[in-house]
Scaffold this motif. Structure first.
Motif, PDB file in Angstrom:
ATOM      1  N   LEU A   1      -7.013   3.299  -6.911  1.00  0.00           N
ATOM      2  CA  LEU A   1      -6.673   2.134  -5.958  1.00  0.00           C
ATOM      3  C   LEU A   1      -7.991   1.051  -5.944  1.00  0.00           C
ATOM      4  O   LEU A   1      -7.766  -0.159  -5.955  1.00  0.00           O
ATOM      5  CB  LEU A   1      -6.363   2.480  -4.532  1.00  0.00           C
ATOM      6  CG  LEU A   1      -6.029   1.489  -3.641  1.00  0.00           C
ATOM      7  CD1 LEU A   1      -4.872   0.725  -4.115  1.00  0.00           C
ATOM      8  CD2 LEU A   1      -5.798   2.184  -2.131  1.00  0.00           C
TER       9      LEU A   1
ATOM     10  N   SER B   1       2.083   1.728  -3.198  1.00  0.00           N
ATOM     11  CA  SER B   1       1.169   2.243  -4.370  1.00  0.00           C
ATOM     12  C   SER B   1       1.276   3.751  -4.280  1.00  0.00           C
ATOM     13  O   SER B   1       0.817   4.468  -5.098  1.00  0.00           O
ATOM     14  CB  SER B   1      -0.421   1.544  -4.162  1.00  0.00           C
ATOM     15  OG  SER B   1      -0.610   2.101  -2.930  1.00  0.00           O
ATOM     16  N   VAL B   2       1.127   4.489  -2.924  1.00  0.00           N
ATOM     17  CA  VAL B   2       0.903   5.702  -2.899  1.00  0.00           C
ATOM     18  C   VAL B   2       2.099   6.361  -3.392  1.00  0.00           C
ATOM     19  O   VAL B   2       2.187   7.712  -3.966  1.00  0.00           O
ATOM     20  CB  VAL B   2       0.996   6.074  -1.234  1.00  0.00           C
ATOM     21  CG1 VAL B   2       0.864   7.528  -0.918  1.00  0.00           C
ATOM     22  CG2 VAL B   2      -0.049   5.646  -0.612  1.00  0.00           C
TER      23      VAL B   2
ATOM     24  N   TYR C   1      -6.358   8.947  -6.846  1.00  0.00           N
ATOM     25  CA  TYR C   1      -5.593   7.873  -6.183  1.00  0.00           C
ATOM     26  C   TYR C   1      -6.626   6.673  -5.666  1.00  0.00           C
ATOM     27  O   TYR C   1      -6.571   5.555  -5.998  1.00  0.00           O
ATOM     28  CB  TYR C   1      -4.762   8.161  -5.151  1.00  0.00           C
ATOM     29  CG  TYR C   1      -4.221   7.125  -4.271  1.00  0.00           C
ATOM     30  CD1 TYR C   1      -3.268   6.294  -4.878  1.00  0.00           C
ATOM     31  CD2 TYR C   1      -4.746   6.849  -2.921  1.00  0.00           C
ATOM     32  CE1 TYR C   1      -2.743   4.993  -3.998  1.00  0.00           C
ATOM     33  CE2 TYR C   1      -4.257   5.987  -2.331  1.00  0.00           C
ATOM     34  CZ  TYR C   1      -3.394   4.975  -2.856  1.00  0.00           C
ATOM     35  OH  TYR C   1      -2.959   4.053  -2.062  1.00  0.00           O
TER      36      TYR C   1
ATOM     37  N   PHE D   1       2.211   6.152  -7.244  1.00  0.00           N
ATOM     38  CA  PHE D   1       0.971   7.182  -7.599  1.00  0.00           C
ATOM     39  C   PHE D   1       1.746   8.697  -7.665  1.00  0.00           C
ATOM     40  O   PHE D   1       1.487   9.431  -8.694  1.00  0.00           O
ATOM     41  CB  PHE D   1      -0.281   6.826  -6.961  1.00  0.00           C
ATOM     42  CG  PHE D   1      -1.370   7.797  -7.732  1.00  0.00           C
ATOM     43  CD1 PHE D   1      -2.198   7.006  -8.828  1.00  0.00           C
ATOM     44  CD2 PHE D   1      -1.628   8.941  -7.375  1.00  0.00           C
ATOM     45  CE1 PHE D   1      -3.411   7.651  -9.307  1.00  0.00           C
ATOM     46  CE2 PHE D   1      -2.874   9.636  -7.895  1.00  0.00           C
ATOM     47  CZ  PHE D   1      -3.507   9.046  -8.859  1.00  0.00           C
ATOM     48  N   ALA D   2       2.037   8.900  -6.599  1.00  0.00           N
ATOM     49  CA  ALA D   2       2.519  10.399  -6.187  1.00  0.00           C
ATOM     50  C   ALA D   2       3.438  10.703  -6.974  1.00  0.00           C
ATOM     51  O   ALA D   2       3.689  11.798  -7.701  1.00  0.00           O
ATOM     52  CB  ALA D   2       2.634  10.576  -4.874  1.00  0.00           C
TER      53      ALA D   2
ATOM     54  N   GLN E   1       1.922   3.041 -14.124  1.00  0.00           N
ATOM     55  CA  GLN E   1       1.584   2.688 -12.516  1.00  0.00           C
ATOM     56  C   GLN E   1       1.184   1.337 -12.578  1.00  0.00           C
ATOM     57  O   GLN E   1       1.706   0.404 -11.376  1.00  0.00           O
ATOM     58  CB  GLN E   1       0.321   3.496 -12.302  1.00  0.00           C
ATOM     59  CG  GLN E   1       0.434   4.951 -11.991  1.00  0.00           C
ATOM     60  CD  GLN E   1      -0.788   5.742 -11.907  1.00  0.00           C
ATOM     61  OE1 GLN E   1      -1.765   5.298 -12.382  1.00  0.00           O
ATOM     62  NE2 GLN E   1      -0.763   6.954 -11.380  1.00  0.00           N
TER      63      GLN E   1
ATOM     64  N   TYR F   1      -5.813  13.070  -4.745  1.00  0.00           N
ATOM     65  CA  TYR F   1      -6.278  11.944  -3.647  1.00  0.00           C
ATOM     66  C   TYR F   1      -7.519  11.385  -4.316  1.00  0.00           C
ATOM     67  O   TYR F   1      -7.819  10.173  -4.042  1.00  0.00           O
ATOM     68  CB  TYR F   1      -6.551  12.613  -2.200  1.00  0.00           C
ATOM     69  CG  TYR F   1      -7.714  13.436  -2.112  1.00  0.00           C
ATOM     70  CD1 TYR F   1      -9.080  12.906  -1.798  1.00  0.00           C
ATOM     71  CD2 TYR F   1      -7.502  14.977  -2.423  1.00  0.00           C
ATOM     72  CE1 TYR F   1     -10.083  13.849  -2.032  1.00  0.00           C
ATOM     73  CE2 TYR F   1      -8.625  15.809  -2.366  1.00  0.00           C
ATOM     74  CZ  TYR F   1      -9.756  15.560  -2.144  1.00  0.00           C
ATOM     75  OH  TYR F   1     -11.041  16.104  -1.938  1.00  0.00           O
TER      76      TYR F   1
ATOM     77  N   TRP G   1       1.051  -1.157  -0.008  1.00  0.00           N
ATOM     78  CA  TRP G   1       0.099  -0.064   0.034  1.00  0.00           C
ATOM     79  C   TRP G   1       0.876   1.203   0.007  1.00  0.00           C
ATOM     80  O   TRP G   1       0.560   2.416  -0.769  1.00  0.00           O
ATOM     81  CB  TRP G   1      -0.981   0.014   1.163  1.00  0.00           C
ATOM     82  CG  TRP G   1      -1.625   1.393   1.426  1.00  0.00           C
ATOM     83  CD1 TRP G   1      -2.744   1.753   0.617  1.00  0.00           C
ATOM     84  CD2 TRP G   1      -1.329   2.324   2.300  1.00  0.00           C
ATOM     85  NE1 TRP G   1      -3.212   3.073   0.908  1.00  0.00           N
ATOM     86  CE2 TRP G   1      -2.384   3.337   2.012  1.00  0.00           C
ATOM     87  CE3 TRP G   1      -0.367   2.337   3.297  1.00  0.00           C
ATOM     88  CZ2 TRP G   1      -2.260   4.511   2.834  1.00  0.00           C
ATOM     89  CZ3 TRP G   1      -0.500   3.626   3.970  1.00  0.00           C
ATOM     90  CH2 TRP G   1      -1.462   4.643   3.626  1.00  0.00           C
ATOM     91  N   VAL G   2       1.845   1.158   0.805  1.00  0.00           N
ATOM     92  CA  VAL G   2       2.876   2.472   1.011  1.00  0.00           C
ATOM     93  C   VAL G   2       3.572   2.601  -0.597  1.00  0.00           C
ATOM     94  O   VAL G   2       3.581   3.704  -1.018  1.00  0.00           O
ATOM     95  CB  VAL G   2       3.886   2.293   2.067  1.00  0.00           C
ATOM     96  CG1 VAL G   2       4.923   3.362   1.888  1.00  0.00           C
ATOM     97  CG2 VAL G   2       3.271   2.163   3.330  1.00  0.00           C
TER      98      VAL G   2
END
Length: 318
Positions: A72, A23-24, A68, A27-28, A286, A65, A20-21
């Motif tokens: 997700l 993926s953040v 995202y 994306f960012a 991504q 956000y 999950w981290v």
């Protein structure tokens, strides 16, 4: 004693949180890439109104956000979205590319793992001799050379001067197994050289550290040959760190193929992600990045579990 299921459960939970981290970050980070996909698709001559309309149709005008969370949610449902550059379903684009990358990684592993184990055993038997020093020089050289240097050297020797292998690895869904093996021979050799040294040195170190134990001396006093002592008695007890390094290098074989695939124009995930970055095709970049991250995390999980299974002392709390 901690049960193996609870240990695996904790590792899976940590892996999911790590993914999950990642993926953040993915994306960012991709949002910070220079350029704009709408301008890339429409060209420099497009009017600001046309660019704004395309950005709105692609959802690029929404807050980061919101984009995202939508992305997700689609990923969790198994929907990677649609490629911006080609309009194709990303899952359909990735499926054959992922197969090609996995095929390349498996081929490289079938070359590197047996050679690394054999080389490590030979280096352990003839430690501190000329053979051991020669193997040590080879491993240090293979670690020092970057992959693109090894790749171009193999192309120069095997493709240009000798002419036994093709310089480009062009495969598709109609390519036979023999054709695939021929096409991936040089990329696989390049990856094998890159990862074999780590496995070889770990095999040698693990075996040498066990040779002073009493059960090894007992086996020798029984008249067993040095090869049998190493293979039957030392190697099984050294498998835990060796297996850990092997699995971690397998993770590298799958996730570290970008440079090799670009050099040999091999149609795998690495080549796809480079092409997509050039086209500013954000959803494809991504998706590929997340697949690489998930594969690496999963193989690291397997390495942890193998280390615990092969070393039961890790199951006891300290």
């Amino acid at each position: 004693m901690v049960s193996i299921s609870s240990i695996v459960g904790r590792r899976v939970a940590i892996g999911a949180m790590t993914l999950w981290v990642v993926s953040v970050i993915v994306f960012a980070g991709i949002q910070l890439l220079p350029g704009d996909v709408a301008t890339e698709l429409l060209g420099q001559s497009a009017t600001p109104e046309t660019v704004a309309a395309l950005r709105k149709s692609l959802g690029l005008d929404l807050p980061i956000y919101v984009r995202y969370l939508e992305w997700l949610g689609d990923i969790l449902r198994g929907n990677f979205g649609t490629a911006l550059a080609s309009g194709r379903d990303i899952g359909e684009m990735i499926r054959p590319r992922l197969f090609n990358t996995v095929f390349l990684a498996i081929t490289a592993a079938l070359i590197s793992v047996p050679l690394a184990l054999l080389g490590g055993i030979v280096a352990a038997i003839y430690r501190d001799t000329a053979i051991d020093r020669i193997i040590n020089v080879f491993t240090l050289a293979s670690i020092s050379f970057p992959e693109f240097f090894v790749a171009y050297t193999l192309i120069l020797i095997l493709a240009v001067h000798i002419g036994v292998l093709p310089s480009l690895s062009d495969v598709d869904t109609t390519t036979s197994v023999l054709g695939r093996l021929t096409a991936v021979a040089m990329p696989a050799l390049t990856l094998a050289v890159a990862v074999m040294a780590h496995m070889l040195r770990m095999t040698r170190t693990s075996i040498v550290s066990l040779l002073g134990n009493q059960y090894i001396e007992t086996a020798r006093l029984k008249g067993l040959s040095e090869w049998r002592v190493l293979v039957r008695h030392a190697l099984p007890n050294a498998l835990a760190p060796i297996a850990n390094v092997v699995v971690l290098n397998l993770a590298y074989l799958i996730t570290g193929v970008v440079v090799v695939e670009v050099v040999f124009v091999y149609p795998g995930l690495g080549q796809l992600i480079v092409d997509s970055v050039q086209k500013r095709d954000i959803p494809v970049v991504q998706a590929c990045s997340l697949i690489f991250a998930a594969t690496y995390i999963a193989l690291n999980l397997i390495a942890d579990v193998l280390s615990i299974v092969m070393n039961p002392r890790l199951m006891h709390p300290k």
